[in-house]
Scaffold this motif. Sequence first.
Motif, PDB file in Angstrom:
ATOM      1  N   ASN A 149       7.009  -7.894  15.849  1.00  0.00           N
ATOM      2  CA  ASN A 149       8.075  -8.520  15.662  1.00  0.00           C
ATOM      3  C   ASN A 149       7.691  -8.769  14.260  1.00  0.00           C
ATOM      4  N   MET A 150       6.972  -8.202  13.293  1.00  0.00           N
ATOM      5  CA  MET A 150       6.589  -8.145  11.563  1.00  0.00           C
ATOM      6  C   MET A 150       7.742  -7.347  11.535  1.00  0.00           C
ATOM      7  N   PRO A 151       8.047  -6.510  11.233  1.00  0.00           N
ATOM      8  CA  PRO A 151       9.196  -5.666  11.143  1.00  0.00           C
ATOM      9  C   PRO A 151      10.532  -6.423  10.292  1.00  0.00           C
ATOM     10  N   ARG A 152      10.828  -7.409  11.716  1.00  0.00           N
ATOM     11  CA  ARG A 152      11.830  -7.885  10.689  1.00  0.00           C
ATOM     12  C   ARG A 152      12.010  -8.259   9.211  1.00  0.00           C
ATOM     13  N   THR A 153      11.074  -8.635   8.920  1.00  0.00           N
ATOM     14  CA  THR A 153      10.088  -9.727   7.503  1.00  0.00           C
ATOM     15  C   THR A 153       9.279  -8.591   7.295  1.00  0.00           C
ATOM     16  N   SER A 154      11.043  -7.226   6.656  1.00  0.00           N
ATOM     17  CA  SER A 154       9.971  -5.665   5.826  1.00  0.00           C
ATOM     18  C   SER A 154       9.732  -6.520   4.881  1.00  0.00           C
ATOM     19  N   HIS A 155      10.965  -7.364   3.760  1.00  0.00           N
ATOM     20  CA  HIS A 155       9.935  -7.394   2.493  1.00  0.00           C
ATOM     21  C   HIS A 155       8.274  -7.991   2.507  1.00  0.00           C
ATOM     22  N   LEU A 156       8.250  -8.942   2.970  1.00  0.00           N
ATOM     23  CA  LEU A 156       7.005  -9.552   2.792  1.00  0.00           C
ATOM     24  C   LEU A 156       5.785  -8.082   3.569  1.00  0.00           C
ATOM     25  N   VAL A 157       6.389  -7.282   4.953  1.00  0.00           N
ATOM     26  CA  VAL A 157       5.277  -6.840   5.168  1.00  0.00           C
ATOM     27  C   VAL A 157       4.925  -5.112   3.650  1.00  0.00           C
ATOM     28  N   LEU A 158       5.732  -4.550   3.700  1.00  0.00           N
ATOM     29  CA  LEU A 158       6.144  -3.864   2.219  1.00  0.00           C
ATOM     30  C   LEU A 158       5.524  -4.157   0.525  1.00  0.00           C
ATOM     31  N   THR A 159       6.174  -5.965   0.626  1.00  0.00           N
ATOM     32  CA  THR A 159       5.155  -6.445  -0.877  1.00  0.00           C
ATOM     33  C   THR A 159       3.583  -6.512  -0.046  1.00  0.00           C
ATOM     34  N   LEU A 160       2.637  -6.498   0.696  1.00  0.00           N
ATOM     35  CA  LEU A 160       1.372  -6.606   0.943  1.00  0.00           C
ATOM     36  C   LEU A 160       0.811  -5.043   0.850  1.00  0.00           C
ATOM     37  N   GLU A 161       2.015  -4.012   1.262  1.00  0.00           N
ATOM     38  CA  GLU A 161       1.283  -2.972   2.044  1.00  0.00           C
ATOM     39  C   GLU A 161       1.588  -2.611   0.259  1.00  0.00           C
ATOM     40  N   ASP A 162       1.489  -2.721  -0.162  1.00  0.00           N
ATOM     41  CA  ASP A 162       1.829  -2.268  -2.155  1.00  0.00           C
ATOM     42  C   ASP A 162       0.803  -3.006  -3.093  1.00  0.00           C
ATOM     43  N   ILE A 163       0.553  -4.634  -2.660  1.00  0.00           N
ATOM     44  CA  ILE A 163      -0.648  -4.696  -3.262  1.00  0.00           C
ATOM     45  C   ILE A 163      -1.827  -4.257  -2.712  1.00  0.00           C
ATOM     46  N   PHE A 164      -1.919  -3.686  -1.396  1.00  0.00           N
ATOM     47  CA  PHE A 164      -3.183  -3.444  -0.682  1.00  0.00           C
ATOM     48  C   PHE A 164      -3.373  -1.718  -1.562  1.00  0.00           C
ATOM     49  N   GLU A 165      -2.227  -1.179  -1.707  1.00  0.00           N
ATOM     50  CA  GLU A 165      -2.784   0.222  -2.590  1.00  0.00           C
ATOM     51  C   GLU A 165      -2.807  -0.007  -4.202  1.00  0.00           C
ATOM     52  N   THR A 166      -2.251  -1.008  -4.204  1.00  0.00           N
ATOM     53  CA  THR A 166      -2.781  -1.200  -5.696  1.00  0.00           C
ATOM     54  C   THR A 166      -3.792  -1.748  -6.144  1.00  0.00           C
ATOM     55  N   LEU A 167      -4.912  -1.943  -5.060  1.00  0.00           N
ATOM     56  CA  LEU A 167      -5.775  -2.206  -5.239  1.00  0.00           C
ATOM     57  C   LEU A 167      -6.885  -1.575  -4.949  1.00  0.00           C
ATOM     58  N   GLY A 168      -6.491   0.031  -4.506  1.00  0.00           N
ATOM     59  CA  GLY A 168      -7.346   0.890  -4.135  1.00  0.00           C
ATOM     60  C   GLY A 168      -8.177   0.348  -2.605  1.00  0.00           C
ATOM     61  N   VAL A 169      -7.033  -0.227  -2.104  1.00  0.00           N
ATOM     62  CA  VAL A 169      -7.952  -1.151  -0.361  1.00  0.00           C
ATOM     63  C   VAL A 169      -7.853   0.833   0.417  1.00  0.00           C
ATOM     64  N   ASP A 170      -8.918   0.941   1.203  1.00  0.00           N
ATOM     65  CA  ASP A 170      -8.792   2.503   1.975  1.00  0.00           C
ATOM     66  C   ASP A 170      -7.745   2.143   3.404  1.00  0.00           C
ATOM     67  N   LEU A 171      -6.295   1.877   3.051  1.00  0.00           N
ATOM     68  CA  LEU A 171      -5.853   1.195   4.544  1.00  0.00           C
ATOM     69  C   LEU A 171      -4.971   1.449   5.241  1.00  0.00           C
ATOM     70  N   GLU A 172      -4.707   1.588   6.109  1.00  0.00           N
ATOM     71  CA  GLU A 172      -3.143   1.993   7.301  1.00  0.00           C
ATOM     72  C   GLU A 172      -2.854   1.181   7.736  1.00  0.00           C
ATOM     73  N   VAL A 173      -1.254   1.185   8.394  1.00  0.00           N
ATOM     74  CA  VAL A 173      -0.362   0.239   8.755  1.00  0.00           C
ATOM     75  C   VAL A 173      -0.183   1.230  10.175  1.00  0.00           C
ATOM     76  N   ILE A 174      -0.279   0.298  11.262  1.00  0.00           N
ATOM     77  CA  ILE A 174      -0.193   0.391  12.765  1.00  0.00           C
ATOM     78  C   ILE A 174       0.574  -0.961  13.179  1.00  0.00           C
ATOM     79  N   GLY A 175       1.978  -0.594  14.014  1.00  0.00           N
ATOM     80  CA  GLY A 175       2.966  -1.786  14.065  1.00  0.00           C
ATOM     81  C   GLY A 175       4.584  -1.350  14.583  1.00  0.00           C
ATOM     82  N   GLY A 176       5.227  -1.961  15.252  1.00  0.00           N
ATOM     83  CA  GLY A 176       6.243  -1.821  16.133  1.00  0.00           C
ATOM     84  C   GLY A 176       5.674  -1.585  17.365  1.00  0.00           C
TER      85      GLY A 176
END
Length: 252
Positions: A149-176
């Motif tokens: 359900n969260m992809p409908r608030t895409s701006h929040l999800v993408l912003t968090l992904e950007d933050i994780f990437e900037t911090l160098g967090v070893d992360l992957e996303v699953i959803g949909g």
Amino acid sequence: MSSFQNCVNREVEETLHDCTSCGRCAEVCPIRPHTDAAGTDPKEVVQGVLGLLRNEAGTAAAVSWIEACSGSGVCIKACPESVNPRRMLALAKSAVNGRAGGGSSFKAMVETNRVLTGMQVDPQSIKRLNGRQDVRKNRAKFVFWIGCNMPRTSHLVLTLEDIFETLGVDLEVIGGSNNCCGIVHFSDGDNETGGKIVTNLKKNVEGLNPEMLLTWCPSCQIQYDDPLLSGYSGNNINWLPEVVMFSGVSMR
């Protein structure tokens, strides 16, 4: 019969065995006063819910209560028998809807999500939202599970992904929709499809072999905190519900 349905049946049996119909859960429920169960003795309301679990007709008060449940969890601490009343109501609702032939609310939600997401972001960002990028990691220390359900608030999800990437967090996303917690299918009484969805979620999470699973959606968290999802999937990774909280919504 699917193993998912077997888990549901086992939960129903345990609830029927442990619940004494004391009515404490109904007494403390903040929603019940605003339903058709408001003028009914709490003990009778709970007895009606147990009747629904026994495949009986139940009562109008019980049906009204289970349909209105907000999942607040206030009732859980009130139970002297350590029954999870929130789960009891969810099981009853699933049973009622299942006997009625199930529903199609998941399909409607998926179609709504597709339209809303498509109006906000480009195709490549949609892939990124759902963890379907053209290039993905085979392993990740952290998995960010955003649910269906969260992809409908895409701006929040993408912003968090950007933050994780900037911090160098070893992360992957699953959803949909293919990584749903199964709560919609469960509520509709469609446990066969729900079992397939949860199996796919388990496969995708374990395939990344994370040390920790980060979650966002309160509905997904309820599915995990309550026995069904964790019991069915045999999840053996850490669950960190406090990672992200928005709009004052607590995951607990």
